[in-house]
Design a protein around this motif. Sequence first.
Motif, mmCIF file in Angstrom:
data_model
loop_
_atom_site.group_PDB
_atom_site.id
_atom_site.type_symbol
_atom_site.label_atom_id
_atom_site.label_comp_id
_atom_site.label_asym_id
_atom_site.label_seq_id
_atom_site.Cartn_x
_atom_site.Cartn_y
_atom_site.Cartn_z
ATOM 1 N N TRP A 57 0.792 -1.216 0.000
ATOM 2 C CA TRP A 57 0.000 0.000 0.000
ATOM 3 C C TRP A 57 0.832 1.277 0.000
ATOM 4 O O TRP A 57 0.294 2.368 -0.157
ATOM 5 C CB TRP A 57 -0.987 -0.022 1.168
ATOM 6 C CG TRP A 57 -2.068 -1.022 0.899
ATOM 7 C CD1 TRP A 57 -2.188 -2.279 1.407
ATOM 8 C CD2 TRP A 57 -3.154 -0.856 -0.009
ATOM 9 N NE1 TRP A 57 -3.289 -2.910 0.889
ATOM 10 C CE2 TRP A 57 -3.905 -2.062 0.012
ATOM 11 C CE3 TRP A 57 -3.581 0.189 -0.834
ATOM 12 C CZ2 TRP A 57 -5.047 -2.239 -0.757
ATOM 13 C CZ3 TRP A 57 -4.716 0.008 -1.597
ATOM 14 C CH2 TRP A 57 -5.439 -1.200 -1.554
ATOM 15 N N ASN A 110 -6.424 2.755 -3.347
ATOM 16 C CA ASN A 110 -7.606 1.897 -3.266
ATOM 17 C C ASN A 110 -8.755 2.564 -4.014
ATOM 18 O O ASN A 110 -9.297 3.582 -3.559
ATOM 19 C CB ASN A 110 -7.968 1.666 -1.796
ATOM 20 C CG ASN A 110 -8.978 0.544 -1.627
ATOM 21 O OD1 ASN A 110 -9.249 -0.205 -2.561
ATOM 22 N ND2 ASN A 110 -9.526 0.409 -0.432
ATOM 23 N N GLU A 131 -5.528 -0.452 -7.071
ATOM 24 C CA GLU A 131 -6.014 -1.601 -6.313
ATOM 25 C C GLU A 131 -7.491 -1.434 -5.991
ATOM 26 O O GLU A 131 -8.064 -0.352 -6.161
ATOM 27 C CB GLU A 131 -5.205 -1.767 -5.008
ATOM 28 C CG GLU A 131 -3.761 -2.209 -5.219
ATOM 29 C CD GLU A 131 -3.636 -3.693 -5.547
ATOM 30 O OE1 GLU A 131 -4.661 -4.409 -5.495
ATOM 31 O OE2 GLU A 131 -2.511 -4.141 -5.846
#
Length: 394
Positions: A145, A150, A364
């Motif tokens: 991350w 996201n 992602e």
Amino acid sequence: MKSLARLLHPALSLTLLSATLHAQPISLQSLVTPSTVITRDGHPVTFALHGFIEFQSLAQLFPYIDSQTHRWPGNSAFNDSQRRQLARELLRRGIESRVVSMTDERPFETLFTHTEDELRRALAQVTEPTPRGYADAFVAVQKKWKHAINCWSAAPSIPARVLSNWYPIAEGIPLYRATYDSTEHFWQAVKYNPDITVADLNALLTTFDQQNWTTWLARLDADPTLYLPNAYAIEFLRFNLKPDRLRWFREQLTTHGLQPTEHARAAQQRTTTPFRFTAFEEKVIWGDLADVFHLVYTFSLPDDPLRATLAHAHFDAIYLGDRKMPFISEDFRSLMLEIWHVKYLQMPRFRELISSIPIEIRLEHFLNDGDSPDIPIPIYVGYLNQIRDLARTK
């Protein structure tokens, strides 16, 4: 969990921002300590495996992982190597779900704003029991991350939010001779054969009310070769086949002025009034209901009468023009790439946005360890990065 989709309301981004600004920060040591229960407004911040199996702390996660690795004793299809692999996978996914929370950004902020060395020192100071690979799993989540965003509907980053299928498209998006309010509207609407009406759906729900789902699900639970590759789908069915959930679906089919004779797919398309259903409603009403019917057909035995009933209602496949695609199939999954060609390659404002994200940042899509039976998250993410590459070349 109560319902993953309930956590995904577009207004949640404001809730997350407010909570982050007013809640106490989480120390790195607290984050990596297994017994820590993170709270917000006096309530535990839960996380999940398979989207529906909830935990309040990592310490609660460990016994569940152990129970899964010993779930099928003596089964030759589930050997010691596979048990160890399952334990590693569940541990990493549980930690990721703890950190990349859908309701509280503080865990992610804490992990993101510390170095790997600081993380390793904090992990070395943990005195509570932890399973093998605990520290490595935390480090792996941090590495992932540090170089990813996201992409979901309540992301604090505007580009990540716009890249969600839930993002409302003011001008609408033309797909397969109809117009939709978002790509999510198309993706859920296409799961219904054009001939299926609201009355047909209610009739199916009545049939489902009469089934013994405990016995039906037990067959799926008993076979590791069936359960493990389809864990999210099975847990999704376990949640949505409960009597109160089936009753809830029936109640939703009376909202938004829906009439019994109205066709389900057409109801989700844009006509004179845009945004009859929000993208959130598309997922939790139309999408979840269609997924229940398609998955029950997929997992039912060939001689199960219910399978024939669902086939008669055209939940044996996805029907689009002359195409007939099995619900769990590469053909249907690749349809996502087709509709993204329209959004990201043919619509200038979306093409410019996706192509502006630096190539070293991976796109992602992580939602509380929830997957998706129609298009598994790894495939979805692969398509999203692929379409970004295509947009950058134009």
